[in-house]
Write a protein that holds these residues in place. Sequence first.
Motif, PDB file in Angstrom:
ATOM      1  N   ALA A   1      -1.028   9.551  -7.185  1.00 41.85           N
ATOM      2  CA  ALA A   1       0.184   9.313  -6.273  1.00 41.85           C
ATOM      3  C   ALA A   1      -0.333   8.700  -4.933  1.00 41.85           C
ATOM      4  N   PRO A   2      -1.181   8.919  -4.255  1.00 41.52           N
ATOM      5  CA  PRO A   2      -1.569   8.078  -3.114  1.00 41.52           C
ATOM      6  C   PRO A   2      -1.684   6.723  -3.368  1.00 41.52           C
ATOM      7  N   LEU A   3      -2.647   6.256  -4.427  1.00 42.15           N
ATOM      8  CA  LEU A   3      -2.786   5.057  -4.926  1.00 42.15           C
ATOM      9  C   LEU A   3      -1.666   4.465  -5.372  1.00 42.15           C
ATOM     10  N   SER A   4      -0.659   5.025  -5.774  1.00 41.60           N
ATOM     11  CA  SER A   4       0.570   3.988  -6.195  1.00 41.60           C
ATOM     12  C   SER A   4       1.300   3.829  -5.276  1.00 41.60           C
ATOM     13  N   GLU A   5       1.456   4.870  -4.181  1.00 43.06           N
ATOM     14  CA  GLU A   5       2.291   4.710  -3.002  1.00 43.06           C
ATOM     15  C   GLU A   5       1.555   3.524  -2.104  1.00 43.06           C
TER      16      GLU A   5
ATOM     17  N   PHE B   1      -6.291  -8.620 -12.995  1.00 41.25           N
ATOM     18  CA  PHE B   1      -6.040 -10.254 -12.766  1.00 41.25           C
ATOM     19  C   PHE B   1      -4.632 -10.406 -12.699  1.00 41.25           C
ATOM     20  N   LYS B   2      -4.019  -9.865 -14.022  1.00 43.77           N
ATOM     21  CA  LYS B   2      -2.605 -10.407 -14.475  1.00 43.77           C
ATOM     22  C   LYS B   2      -1.491  -9.827 -13.366  1.00 43.77           C
ATOM     23  N   ALA B   3      -1.799  -8.550 -12.909  1.00 44.17           N
ATOM     24  CA  ALA B   3      -0.875  -7.688 -12.002  1.00 44.17           C
ATOM     25  C   ALA B   3      -0.978  -8.486 -10.686  1.00 44.17           C
ATOM     26  N   LEU B   4      -2.256  -8.687 -10.294  1.00 38.73           N
ATOM     27  CA  LEU B   4      -2.526  -9.410  -8.847  1.00 38.73           C
ATOM     28  C   LEU B   4      -1.920 -10.811  -8.920  1.00 38.73           C
ATOM     29  N   PHE B   5      -2.056 -11.586  -9.841  1.00 40.94           N
ATOM     30  CA  PHE B   5      -1.914 -13.015  -9.714  1.00 40.94           C
ATOM     31  C   PHE B   5      -0.192 -12.880  -9.845  1.00 40.94           C
TER      32      PHE B   5
ATOM     33  N   ASP C   1      -9.786  -0.436 -11.919  1.00 38.07           N
ATOM     34  CA  ASP C   1     -10.344  -1.260 -12.698  1.00 38.07           C
ATOM     35  C   ASP C   1     -11.519  -0.240 -13.194  1.00 38.07           C
ATOM     36  N   ARG C   2     -11.937  -0.629 -14.417  1.00 39.36           N
ATOM     37  CA  ARG C   2     -13.296   0.067 -14.835  1.00 39.36           C
ATOM     38  C   ARG C   2     -14.261  -0.795 -15.641  1.00 39.36           C
TER      39      ARG C   2
ATOM     40  N   SER D   1       5.597   0.015 -12.141  1.00 40.82           N
ATOM     41  CA  SER D   1       5.237   0.299 -13.640  1.00 40.82           C
ATOM     42  C   SER D   1       3.657   0.096 -14.074  1.00 40.82           C
ATOM     43  N   TYR D   2       3.074  -0.595 -13.272  1.00 43.21           N
ATOM     44  CA  TYR D   2       1.712  -0.789 -13.254  1.00 43.21           C
ATOM     45  C   TYR D   2       1.070   0.640 -13.225  1.00 43.21           C
TER      46      TYR D   2
END
Length: 380
Positions: A314-318, A363-367, A324-325, A297-298
């Motif tokens: 697609a490859p980034l998601s896989e 940060f939130k997704a990573l943590f 981030d920007r 979902s990210y």
Amino acid sequence: MATTDKSSLKLTKENLEAEDFLPLLGTDFVELYVGNAKQAAYYYMAAWGFQPLAYAGLETGLKDRVSYVLQQDKIRLVLTSPLKSGGDINRHIDAHGDGVKVIALWVDDARESYVETMKRGAESYFEPRAKRDADGEVVLSGIHTYGETVHVFVERKNYKGAFMPGYRPWKPFYKPTDVGLKYIDHMVGNVGWNEMNKWCQFYAKVMGFAQLVSFDDKDISTEYTALMSKVMSNGNGRIKFPINEPADGRKKSQIEEYIEFYNGAGVQHMALATDNIIETVTSLKNRGVEFLTVPSSYYEDVLDRVGTIDEDLAPLSELGILIDRDDEGYLLQIFTKPILDRPTMFIEIIQRKGAKSFGKGNFKALFEAIEREQESRGTL
């Protein structure tokens, strides 16, 4: 990195707030104290694509330790193990497990670097000393930083050998291909409660660094855990040291977990830069390196947040690569699971497409990903 032309020494000041009385040319090497340097060297070669460079041990006259030196582009690792019981290396490994002991900084004058930092309040690790062999001279000096970590200043302008005197070239038959890692982007230190400002002040006062950015517990928090962080940088921006401390949360944060298992402050992770993160991470995964994962979902709305990017999503998601920007551009990053048995050190892979920041939007997704790992270890 053993030799350099004069053009590479022209330093552009990026961090205008830094005093810059201590000119740093870059990271010279990172030394880890490890339980078995021979096997650790094989891991960093086979899994991470590092190349064999130099060796020191019984065959070079050392009686108490052995060191293998590996290199990939501008990144050099020194893996050191004790040869006998007792002594500081054994004690360090017993207390901390495998971990970073030395962050060595490449300087033009190791004696002057020592004098300048000592008069500003540094604690001496060792006084300037010159090492010589047929390939020239390397001058070294050292000071203490957080925990048992030290900085060694390395002056090698008069040396043309593989690494430094006391080492011989290491040329084993096994030389795996690299994975495209270029240089150390930044190195993160974890310190104890209410110690972040103390060590940020150390880097400002003793080494002339200035703060690039800070993150509080509102920036770096989830439902359960939080931490605080400030990023210190030297003037030319080649050396960046984020310093983390725990913050109050409902459960034990990753910083508290680190401090517990490392038994104090130390290096949490190295961020290694690449020019093609998709190729690099694909190679690393194929060699067995394990990375943190985020929910699919990210990626459903990530482009709405970061805008247009050059890469296919697609490859980034896989692969689980985060995006981030900031005002300067965007970055791509991914974090390994701990690469040691203790849940302490890990490695970040980062590709900057103009961005100067550190992935605040991730940060939130990573943590949350880190918390899932902590929960599986029973340490959350």
